[in-house]
Design a protein around this motif. Structure first.
Motif, PDB file in Angstrom:
ATOM      1  N   VAL B  78       0.828  -1.250  -0.012  1.00  0.00           N
ATOM      2  CA  VAL B  78      -0.050   0.106   0.004  1.00  0.00           C
ATOM      3  C   VAL B  78       0.907   1.290  -0.088  1.00  0.00           C
ATOM      4  CG1 VAL B  78      -1.609   1.193   1.283  1.00  0.00           C
ATOM      5  CG2 VAL B  78      -1.947  -1.270   1.147  1.00  0.00           C
ATOM      6  N   GLU B  97     -12.137   4.322  -1.370  1.00  0.00           N
ATOM      7  CA  GLU B  97     -10.848   3.625  -0.794  1.00  0.00           C
ATOM      8  C   GLU B  97     -11.311   2.081  -0.471  1.00  0.00           C
ATOM      9  OE1 GLU B  97     -11.442   6.630   0.378  1.00  0.00           O
ATOM     10  OE2 GLU B  97     -10.054   7.875  -0.074  1.00  0.00           O
ATOM     11  N   ILE B 101      -9.005  -0.956  -1.828  1.00  0.00           N
ATOM     12  CA  ILE B 101      -8.612  -2.093  -0.805  1.00  0.00           C
ATOM     13  C   ILE B 101      -8.961  -3.264  -1.175  1.00  0.00           C
ATOM     14  CG2 ILE B 101      -8.323  -2.553   1.590  1.00  0.00           C
ATOM     15  CD1 ILE B 101      -6.590  -0.142   0.999  1.00  0.00           C
ATOM     16  N   ARG B 104      -7.315  -4.533  -4.313  1.00  0.00           N
ATOM     17  CA  ARG B 104      -5.771  -5.028  -3.759  1.00  0.00           C
ATOM     18  C   ARG B 104      -5.848  -6.272  -3.151  1.00  0.00           C
ATOM     19  NH1 ARG B 104      -1.754  -0.322  -3.467  1.00  0.00           N
ATOM     20  NH2 ARG B 104      -2.922  -0.311  -5.412  1.00  0.00           N
ATOM     21  N   ALA B 157      -1.988  -1.103   4.991  1.00  0.00           N
ATOM     22  CA  ALA B 157      -2.693   0.254   5.138  1.00  0.00           C
ATOM     23  C   ALA B 157      -2.573   0.772   6.350  1.00  0.00           C
ATOM     24  CB  ALA B 157      -4.014  -0.174   4.621  1.00  0.00           C
ATOM     25  N   GLY B 214      -9.031  -0.994   6.155  1.00  0.00           N
ATOM     26  CA  GLY B 214      -7.963  -0.668   5.321  1.00  0.00           C
ATOM     27  C   GLY B 214      -8.282   0.992   4.621  1.00  0.00           C
TER      28      GLY B 214
END
Lengths: 197, 222
Positions: B78, B97, B101, B104, B157, B214
């Motif tokens: 991150v 976000e 996340i 990710r 994160a 996160g």
């Protein structure tokens, strides 16, 4: 004139220090604002607040600031947000996939011959031009330019002045901070240093 | 999935598989996988070549090695993208976000879990695991790795931007990974599917929570 930005009662507090308090700001379509102030006055904080990245601090009276934009917002700061290991063309292509295809004048920005070069090999000024290409590719109506002249040569400075002027002539807005002199004809000026509590 | 999210997933997977230097495919994940294999290789040297003993502890060793291998890439999950301004630019485009996340986590899982499960085959052979034991390890890894990926991204994160964040991230991940480890490795001893199911459940809880934790961490770090 149509209003592009209406911000009311913006305050920013860092620790026990107020950078600015109850700042009102409005911009009409086609208007540019030149934000000045000494180091640490809160120019970048105000920019990040206007970009929605930083929440306004509540004022002493408990009032929360509000920010209303019409149209999308693009920001250019000291970080280019381009993958360092990728050739510039591919790094920009990532943002084009997100933003959709826009006309970006690579020739004019002086980065057309650099599209095959990995971003990490670019000089400071070239990275700035690349970041400008990324920002223009967003096709946003409102530009936030935080120190756009850093690292740029004389021609680059003139280029930014022209691009901002053209953007405003098309009805866009721009808020610019700069420690170097920049010519923004018709721009309003706001000295944030006088807004400290 | 919409076009921007697909583009971000493509970039995430490519960055994790090829490394930040944009090397050959797989170079980004080669180190953790080699580390995983190295642990499996040195273990018989340390406790001796008794096949019965190795067969009994082998599954647990693979689990511990997998957990350690999952910790290795934490510092580049991150933080580099926050430093380079990517998360700010995504926020300007109104991309939440939480979604970033979650993407990710998916990319992290895609980049390390299949390679890890493949590497578990030779590792299992080295440790003398039988067919049944290996099957339970593979099933357990399939159920547990999503949770490990979610945990890794969440902790990465949270620790992004901290000094010594990488070491702290490792310390934070290990205790939180204990439920996955208990049920995943426990399924080997009991030999039942219930351990795998509980491992999957613990994994799913982490996958469900991690995007929110996160995302909160990324926003708070601005």
């Amino acid at each position: 004139m149509q209003s592009a930005l209406t911000a009311k009662a913006l305050s920013c507090r860092r620790g026990d220090r107020w950078l600015f308090e109850a700042l009102d700001l409005s911009l009409d379509a086609g208007e540019a604002l030149y934000l000045t102030g000494p180091n640490g006055a809160g120019k970048t904080s105000l920019m990040r607040m206007l970009a929605g990245l930083l929440r306004p601090s509540p004022t002493l009276q408990g009032m929360m600031g509000t920010i209303a934009w019409s149209g999308s917002v693009a920001m250019l700061d000291e970080r280019p947000a381009l993958d360092m290991a990728l050739p510039l063309g591919e790094a920009l292509a990532f943002w084009r996939d997100i933003d959709g295809a826009q006309d970006v004048p690579f020739e004019r920005l002086g980065i057309a011959p650099l599209l095959d070069v990995p971003v990490r090999y670019l000089s400071t000024g070239q990275k700035k031009r690349a970041a400008l290409a990324r920002m223009m590719g967003q096709g946003a109506r409102n530009w936030l330019l935080d120190e756009p002249l850093n690292g740029l040569d004389v021609a680059g400075v003139a280029l930014i002045e022209e691009l901002v002027a053209e953007h405003c002539a098309r009805g866009g807005t721009a808020i610019v901070t700069s420690h170097q002199p920049i010519r923004l004809p018709g721009a309003r000026q706001l000295d944030i240093g006088t807004q400290a509590l | 999935m919409s076009q921007p999210l697909l583009a971000i997933l493509r970039r995430d997977v490519s960055r994790l598989l090829r490394g930040s230097q944009h090397g050959a495919w797989g170079s980004g994940i080669a180190l953790p996988i080699l580390f995983f294999l190295a642990v499996a290789i040195i273990f018989p040297f340390a406790i001796g070549p008794d096949p019965r003993l190795l067969g009994r502890v082998g599954g647990g060793v693979i689990w511990v090695a997998a957990l350690l291998a999952a910790i290795l890439p934490l510092d580049r999950l991150v933080e580099p993208d926050i430093e380079a301004g990517f998360f700010d630019q995504w926020a300007l485009r109104g991309i939440a976000e939480e979604g970033l996340i979650a993407i990710r986590i998916l990319a992290h899982w895609l980049s390390f879990a299949p390679a890890l499960m493949l590497a578990a085959l030779p590792a299992g052979a080295l440790l003398g695991l039988g067919g049944d034991g290996l099957r339970m390890v593979e099933l357990g890894l399939l159920a547990g790795t999503p949770g490990l990926a979610a945990l890794g991204v969440m902790v990465a994160a949270i620790t992004a931007g901290l000094k010594g964040g990488a070491a702290l991230a490792g310390l934070l991940v290990i205790p939180l990974a204990v439920p996955i480890l208990i049920f995943g490795a426990g399924a080997l001893a009991s030999g039942g599917a219930s351990g795998i199911a509980l491992c999957g459940a613990a994994s799913l809880v982490l996958v469900a929570l991690a995007p929110f934790a996160g995302a909160g961490a990324v926003r708070a770090g601005r």
